[in-house]
Design a protein around this motif. Sequence first.
Motif, PDB file in Angstrom:
ATOM      1  N   UNK A   1      17.482 -11.215   6.803  1.00  0.00           N
ATOM      2  CA  UNK A   1      16.658 -10.590   5.735  1.00  0.00           C
ATOM      3  C   UNK A   1      15.381 -10.922   5.506  1.00  0.00           C
ATOM      4  N   UNK A   2      14.532  -9.985   5.599  1.00  0.00           N
ATOM      5  CA  UNK A   2      13.016 -10.229   5.405  1.00  0.00           C
ATOM      6  C   UNK A   2      12.553  -9.595   4.242  1.00  0.00           C
ATOM      7  N   UNK A   3      11.761 -10.365   3.242  1.00  0.00           N
ATOM      8  CA  UNK A   3      11.217  -9.694   1.949  1.00  0.00           C
ATOM      9  C   UNK A   3       9.710  -9.863   2.099  1.00  0.00           C
ATOM     10  N   UNK A   4       8.990  -8.777   1.963  1.00  0.00           N
ATOM     11  CA  UNK A   4       7.486  -8.633   2.020  1.00  0.00           C
ATOM     12  C   UNK A   4       6.991  -8.093   0.848  1.00  0.00           C
ATOM     13  N   UNK A   5       5.782  -8.610   0.483  1.00  0.00           N
ATOM     14  CA  UNK A   5       5.057  -8.265  -0.670  1.00  0.00           C
ATOM     15  C   UNK A   5       3.560  -7.753  -0.406  1.00  0.00           C
ATOM     16  N   UNK A   6       3.061  -6.885  -0.800  1.00  0.00           N
ATOM     17  CA  UNK A   6       1.600  -6.475  -0.671  1.00  0.00           C
ATOM     18  C   UNK A   6       0.642  -5.770  -1.782  1.00  0.00           C
ATOM     19  N   UNK A   7      -0.315  -6.173  -1.786  1.00  0.00           N
ATOM     20  CA  UNK A   7      -1.266  -5.563  -2.844  1.00  0.00           C
ATOM     21  C   UNK A   7      -2.322  -4.783  -1.801  1.00  0.00           C
TER      22      UNK A   7
END
Length: 298
Positions: free
Chosen positions: A276-282
Amino acid sequence: MPNRANRFVALGFLVSAFFLRAAGQSHADYDELSPPGARSNAMGGAIVSDARDVSIVFINPAGLMALQKNSILFAHRGMTEAATIGETIAVVFNVGESTRYALSLSAEQRGEFRMSDGEEILAHNIAFDAGQAVQLMPSVSFGTHIGLRHADAPGFQFIRLAATLGLHYSPSPEINYAATLRNAGVDVATRNYRTSRSILPVGLEVGLSMRFPSSYTKPRVTIGLANEKIFGIRGVAYKIGIEYSMADFLPLRLGYFAGPIRKGFSYGVGIRLGAVQIDYAVVAMTRRTYQLSALLEL
Protein backbone atom coordinates in the motif's frame (compact mmCIF):
# COMPACT_ATOMS: atom_id res chain seq x y z
CA MET A 1 2.10 -7.80 -31.43
CA PRO A 2 -1.43 -9.04 -30.83
CA ASN A 3 -4.17 -7.95 -33.24
CA ARG A 4 -5.99 -6.12 -30.44
CA ALA A 5 -2.88 -4.09 -29.73
CA ASN A 6 -2.54 -3.20 -33.40
CA ARG A 7 -6.14 -2.00 -33.53
CA PHE A 8 -5.75 0.13 -30.39
CA VAL A 9 -2.56 1.79 -31.66
CA ALA A 10 -4.13 2.43 -35.07
CA LEU A 11 -7.20 3.98 -33.44
CA GLY A 12 -4.99 6.36 -31.47
CA PHE A 13 -3.18 7.47 -34.62
CA LEU A 14 -6.44 8.02 -36.51
CA VAL A 15 -8.02 10.09 -33.73
CA SER A 16 -4.89 12.21 -33.33
CA ALA A 17 -4.42 12.72 -37.05
CA PHE A 18 -8.01 13.92 -37.43
CA PHE A 19 -7.88 16.39 -34.56
CA LEU A 20 -4.41 17.75 -35.37
CA ARG A 21 -5.76 19.50 -38.45
CA ALA A 22 -6.63 22.57 -36.37
CA ALA A 23 -6.00 24.06 -32.94
CA GLY A 24 -7.93 26.58 -30.89
CA GLN A 25 -9.40 27.36 -27.49
CA SER A 26 -11.86 24.94 -25.92
CA HIS A 27 -15.37 25.87 -24.81
CA ALA A 28 -14.68 25.48 -21.14
CA ASP A 29 -11.85 25.66 -18.63
CA TYR A 30 -12.18 21.97 -17.85
CA ASP A 31 -8.68 21.28 -16.54
CA GLU A 32 -8.47 23.47 -13.44
CA LEU A 33 -8.07 20.29 -11.40
CA SER A 34 -4.76 18.58 -12.14
CA PRO A 35 -4.76 14.99 -13.41
CA PRO A 36 -5.26 12.30 -10.73
CA GLY A 37 -2.16 11.17 -8.86
CA ALA A 38 -0.75 12.89 -5.79
CA ARG A 39 2.86 11.98 -6.56
CA SER A 40 2.84 13.56 -10.01
CA ASN A 41 1.22 16.74 -8.68
CA ALA A 42 3.65 17.06 -5.78
CA MET A 43 6.52 16.92 -8.28
CA GLY A 44 5.17 19.73 -10.45
CA GLY A 45 3.87 17.37 -13.11
CA ALA A 46 7.45 16.60 -14.19
CA ILE A 47 6.94 12.81 -14.36
CA VAL A 48 6.39 12.32 -18.09
CA SER A 49 9.43 9.98 -18.06
CA ASP A 50 9.11 8.65 -14.48
CA ALA A 51 6.34 6.07 -14.22
CA ARG A 52 5.62 4.78 -10.70
CA ASP A 53 1.87 4.13 -10.70
CA VAL A 54 -1.17 3.93 -12.98
CA SER A 55 -1.63 7.73 -12.92
CA ILE A 56 1.08 7.87 -15.61
CA VAL A 57 -1.68 6.99 -18.10
CA PHE A 58 -2.94 10.60 -17.86
CA ILE A 59 0.56 12.01 -18.59
CA ASN A 60 2.33 9.48 -20.81
CA PRO A 61 0.60 6.14 -21.49
CA ALA A 62 3.84 4.60 -22.77
CA GLY A 63 5.09 4.64 -19.18
CA LEU A 64 2.61 1.89 -18.29
CA MET A 65 5.18 -0.65 -19.52
CA ALA A 66 7.56 0.45 -16.76
CA LEU A 67 5.13 -0.61 -14.01
CA GLN A 68 6.19 -3.90 -12.54
CA LYS A 69 2.92 -4.98 -10.88
CA ASN A 70 -0.79 -4.78 -11.43
CA SER A 71 -2.38 -2.19 -9.15
CA ILE A 72 -5.45 -0.13 -8.27
CA LEU A 73 -5.33 3.61 -7.58
CA PHE A 74 -7.90 5.60 -5.63
CA ALA A 75 -7.52 9.40 -5.88
CA HIS A 76 -9.36 12.29 -4.24
CA ARG A 77 -8.84 15.84 -5.55
CA GLY A 78 -10.18 19.11 -4.27
CA MET A 79 -10.16 22.87 -4.71
CA THR A 80 -11.65 24.45 -1.60
CA GLU A 81 -11.98 27.99 -2.98
CA ALA A 82 -14.07 26.82 -5.95
CA ALA A 83 -16.07 24.13 -4.11
CA THR A 84 -14.71 21.56 -6.54
CA ILE A 85 -13.99 17.91 -5.74
CA GLY A 86 -13.13 14.87 -7.82
CA GLU A 87 -12.86 11.12 -7.26
CA THR A 88 -10.98 8.64 -9.46
CA ILE A 89 -10.44 4.90 -9.54
CA ALA A 90 -7.88 3.47 -11.97
CA VAL A 91 -6.46 0.01 -12.59
CA VAL A 92 -3.50 -1.28 -14.62
CA PHE A 93 -3.08 -4.90 -15.75
CA ASN A 94 -1.03 -7.09 -18.10
CA VAL A 95 -2.19 -8.73 -21.32
CA GLY A 96 0.71 -10.90 -22.37
CA GLU A 97 4.36 -10.07 -21.77
CA SER A 98 4.59 -6.98 -23.98
CA THR A 99 1.25 -5.19 -23.50
CA ARG A 100 -0.28 -3.28 -20.58
CA TYR A 101 -3.70 -1.70 -20.25
CA ALA A 102 -5.13 0.90 -17.89
CA LEU A 103 -8.75 1.87 -17.25
CA SER A 104 -9.99 4.81 -15.21
CA LEU A 105 -13.33 6.25 -14.11
CA SER A 106 -13.63 9.74 -12.59
CA ALA A 107 -16.46 11.84 -11.21
CA GLU A 108 -16.30 15.56 -10.36
CA GLN A 109 -18.48 18.30 -9.05
CA ARG A 110 -17.30 21.61 -10.44
CA GLY A 111 -18.37 24.57 -8.37
CA GLU A 112 -17.08 27.00 -10.99
CA PHE A 113 -17.16 25.51 -14.48
CA ARG A 114 -15.91 28.42 -16.58
CA MET A 115 -17.36 28.89 -20.05
CA SER A 116 -15.53 30.59 -22.91
CA ASP A 117 -17.66 33.73 -22.40
CA GLY A 118 -16.52 33.95 -18.76
CA GLU A 119 -19.73 32.70 -17.14
CA GLU A 120 -19.29 30.23 -14.29
CA ILE A 121 -21.85 27.48 -13.67
CA LEU A 122 -22.22 24.47 -11.39
CA ALA A 123 -21.59 21.24 -13.29
CA HIS A 124 -21.31 17.53 -12.63
CA ASN A 125 -18.67 15.75 -14.69
CA ILE A 126 -17.88 12.14 -15.40
CA ALA A 127 -14.84 10.86 -17.28
CA PHE A 128 -13.66 7.56 -18.69
CA ASP A 129 -10.05 6.96 -19.71
CA ALA A 130 -8.40 3.99 -21.40
CA GLY A 131 -4.70 3.56 -22.09
CA GLN A 132 -2.43 0.96 -23.58
CA ALA A 133 1.33 0.51 -23.79
CA VAL A 134 3.23 -1.90 -26.02
CA GLN A 135 6.90 -2.80 -25.86
CA LEU A 136 8.57 -2.03 -29.19
CA MET A 137 11.99 -3.26 -28.01
CA PRO A 138 13.55 -4.01 -24.61
CA SER A 139 14.10 -0.33 -23.72
CA VAL A 140 11.40 1.43 -25.80
CA SER A 141 7.63 1.46 -25.37
CA PHE A 142 4.78 3.22 -27.16
CA GLY A 143 1.47 4.18 -25.59
CA THR A 144 -1.98 5.43 -26.55
CA HIS A 145 -4.57 7.07 -24.32
CA ILE A 146 -8.14 8.06 -25.14
CA GLY A 147 -10.29 10.05 -22.73
CA LEU A 148 -13.99 10.87 -22.83
CA ARG A 149 -15.42 13.64 -20.58
CA HIS A 150 -19.04 14.61 -20.08
CA ALA A 151 -20.35 17.61 -18.12
CA ASP A 152 -23.96 18.26 -17.30
CA ALA A 153 -25.64 21.39 -15.95
CA PRO A 154 -29.07 23.05 -16.33
CA GLY A 155 -29.39 24.02 -20.00
CA PHE A 156 -25.88 22.86 -20.79
CA GLN A 157 -24.18 19.68 -22.07
CA PHE A 158 -20.46 19.32 -22.69
CA ILE A 159 -18.45 16.45 -24.20
CA ARG A 160 -14.70 16.23 -24.68
CA LEU A 161 -12.92 13.51 -26.64
CA ALA A 162 -9.12 13.64 -26.57
CA ALA A 163 -6.20 11.36 -27.37
CA THR A 164 -2.56 11.19 -26.28
CA LEU A 165 0.37 9.40 -27.92
CA GLY A 166 3.55 8.72 -25.94
CA LEU A 167 7.04 7.25 -26.15
CA HIS A 168 9.17 6.05 -23.25
CA TYR A 169 12.88 5.21 -23.54
CA SER A 170 14.78 3.65 -20.65
CA PRO A 171 18.40 2.95 -21.61
CA SER A 172 19.39 2.27 -17.98
CA PRO A 173 17.86 2.20 -14.47
CA GLU A 174 19.44 5.60 -13.75
CA ILE A 175 17.84 7.66 -16.51
CA ASN A 176 14.67 7.68 -18.60
CA TYR A 177 13.48 9.82 -21.51
CA ALA A 178 9.95 10.44 -22.78
CA ALA A 179 7.89 12.44 -25.26
CA THR A 180 4.12 12.83 -25.61
CA LEU A 181 1.70 14.45 -28.02
CA ARG A 182 -1.19 15.27 -25.73
CA ASN A 183 -4.78 16.49 -25.81
CA ALA A 184 -5.49 16.03 -29.51
CA GLY A 185 -9.26 16.26 -29.49
CA VAL A 186 -12.47 18.21 -29.66
CA ASP A 187 -15.03 19.86 -27.36
CA VAL A 188 -18.71 19.69 -28.25
CA ALA A 189 -21.03 21.94 -26.23
CA THR A 190 -24.80 22.22 -26.37
CA ARG A 191 -26.27 25.28 -24.71
CA ASN A 192 -29.80 26.62 -25.07
CA TYR A 193 -30.39 24.11 -27.90
CA ARG A 194 -27.37 25.37 -29.83
CA THR A 195 -24.44 23.07 -30.49
CA SER A 196 -20.90 24.24 -31.20
CA ARG A 197 -17.56 22.49 -31.62
CA SER A 198 -14.00 23.63 -31.01
CA ILE A 199 -10.66 21.89 -31.50
CA LEU A 200 -8.44 21.57 -28.43
CA PRO A 201 -4.96 23.08 -28.41
CA VAL A 202 -2.49 20.21 -28.75
CA GLY A 203 0.52 19.95 -26.45
CA LEU A 204 3.96 18.46 -27.03
CA GLU A 205 5.94 17.49 -23.92
CA VAL A 206 9.45 16.07 -23.57
CA GLY A 207 11.24 15.15 -20.38
CA LEU A 208 13.81 13.08 -18.56
CA SER A 209 14.20 11.64 -15.09
CA MET A 210 17.26 10.59 -13.09
CA ARG A 211 17.48 8.24 -10.11
CA PHE A 212 20.25 7.93 -7.54
CA PRO A 213 21.22 5.20 -6.83
CA SER A 214 20.09 3.18 -9.82
CA SER A 215 17.49 1.03 -8.02
CA TYR A 216 14.06 1.34 -9.69
CA THR A 217 12.06 0.32 -6.63
CA LYS A 218 14.08 2.13 -3.93
CA PRO A 219 15.98 5.15 -5.28
CA ARG A 220 17.12 7.65 -2.67
CA VAL A 221 16.73 10.70 -4.95
CA THR A 222 14.65 11.14 -8.12
CA ILE A 223 14.80 14.27 -10.28
CA GLY A 224 12.32 14.94 -13.07
CA LEU A 225 12.56 17.64 -15.76
CA ALA A 226 10.03 18.41 -18.49
CA ASN A 227 9.12 21.10 -21.01
CA GLU A 228 5.68 21.43 -22.60
CA LYS A 229 4.61 23.47 -25.60
CA ILE A 230 0.90 24.01 -26.24
CA PHE A 231 0.41 24.96 -29.89
CA GLY A 232 -1.57 28.15 -30.37
CA ILE A 233 -0.47 29.55 -26.99
CA ARG A 234 2.66 31.68 -26.68
CA GLY A 235 5.46 30.46 -24.43
CA VAL A 236 6.64 27.15 -23.01
CA ALA A 237 5.87 25.49 -19.68
CA TYR A 238 8.83 24.37 -17.56
CA LYS A 239 8.47 21.67 -14.90
CA ILE A 240 10.85 20.32 -12.29
CA GLY A 241 10.27 17.82 -9.52
CA ILE A 242 12.45 16.29 -6.80
CA GLU A 243 11.71 13.29 -4.62
CA TYR A 244 13.92 12.46 -1.63
CA SER A 245 13.36 9.32 0.42
CA MET A 246 14.50 9.74 4.01
CA ALA A 247 13.69 6.06 4.42
CA ASP A 248 12.29 3.37 2.14
CA PHE A 249 8.76 4.12 3.37
CA LEU A 250 8.78 7.96 3.55
CA PRO A 251 9.40 9.98 0.32
CA LEU A 252 9.30 13.80 0.43
CA ARG A 253 8.51 15.72 -2.77
CA LEU A 254 8.85 19.25 -4.13
CA GLY A 255 7.95 20.63 -7.55
CA TYR A 256 7.81 23.84 -9.53
CA PHE A 257 5.74 24.67 -12.61
CA ALA A 258 6.20 27.83 -14.71
CA GLY A 259 3.95 28.28 -17.72
CA PRO A 260 2.55 31.07 -19.89
CA ILE A 261 -0.68 31.25 -17.86
CA ARG A 262 0.19 30.11 -14.34
CA LYS A 263 3.15 29.20 -12.18
CA GLY A 264 3.80 28.06 -8.64
CA PHE A 265 5.17 25.45 -6.27
CA SER A 266 3.86 22.07 -5.21
CA TYR A 267 4.86 19.74 -2.43
CA GLY A 268 3.85 16.47 -0.87
CA VAL A 269 4.71 13.35 1.09
CA GLY A 270 4.17 9.62 0.74
CA ILE A 271 4.00 6.63 3.06
CA ARG A 272 4.81 3.11 1.90
CA LEU A 273 3.42 0.19 3.92
CA GLY A 274 4.02 -3.09 2.13
CA ALA A 275 1.74 -3.27 -0.91
CA VAL A 276 0.00 0.00 0.00
CA GLN A 277 1.25 3.47 -0.97
CA ILE A 278 -0.49 6.61 0.35
CA ASP A 279 0.42 10.00 -1.13
CA TYR A 280 -0.63 13.57 -0.40
CA ALA A 281 0.07 16.69 -2.47
CA VAL A 282 -0.66 20.42 -2.40
CA VAL A 283 -0.46 22.54 -5.56
CA ALA A 284 -0.12 26.25 -4.76
CA MET A 285 -0.78 28.08 -8.02
CA THR A 286 -3.61 30.45 -8.95
CA ARG A 287 -5.86 28.46 -6.65
CA ARG A 288 -4.64 26.01 -4.04
CA THR A 289 -5.59 22.41 -4.77
CA TYR A 290 -4.86 19.22 -2.90
CA GLN A 291 -4.77 15.53 -3.74
CA LEU A 292 -4.86 12.36 -1.68
CA SER A 293 -4.28 9.02 -3.38
CA ALA A 294 -3.92 5.41 -2.27
CA LEU A 295 -2.27 2.72 -4.37
CA LEU A 296 -2.77 -1.00 -3.79
CA GLU A 297 -0.47 -3.44 -5.57
CA LEU A 298 -2.07 -6.74 -6.56
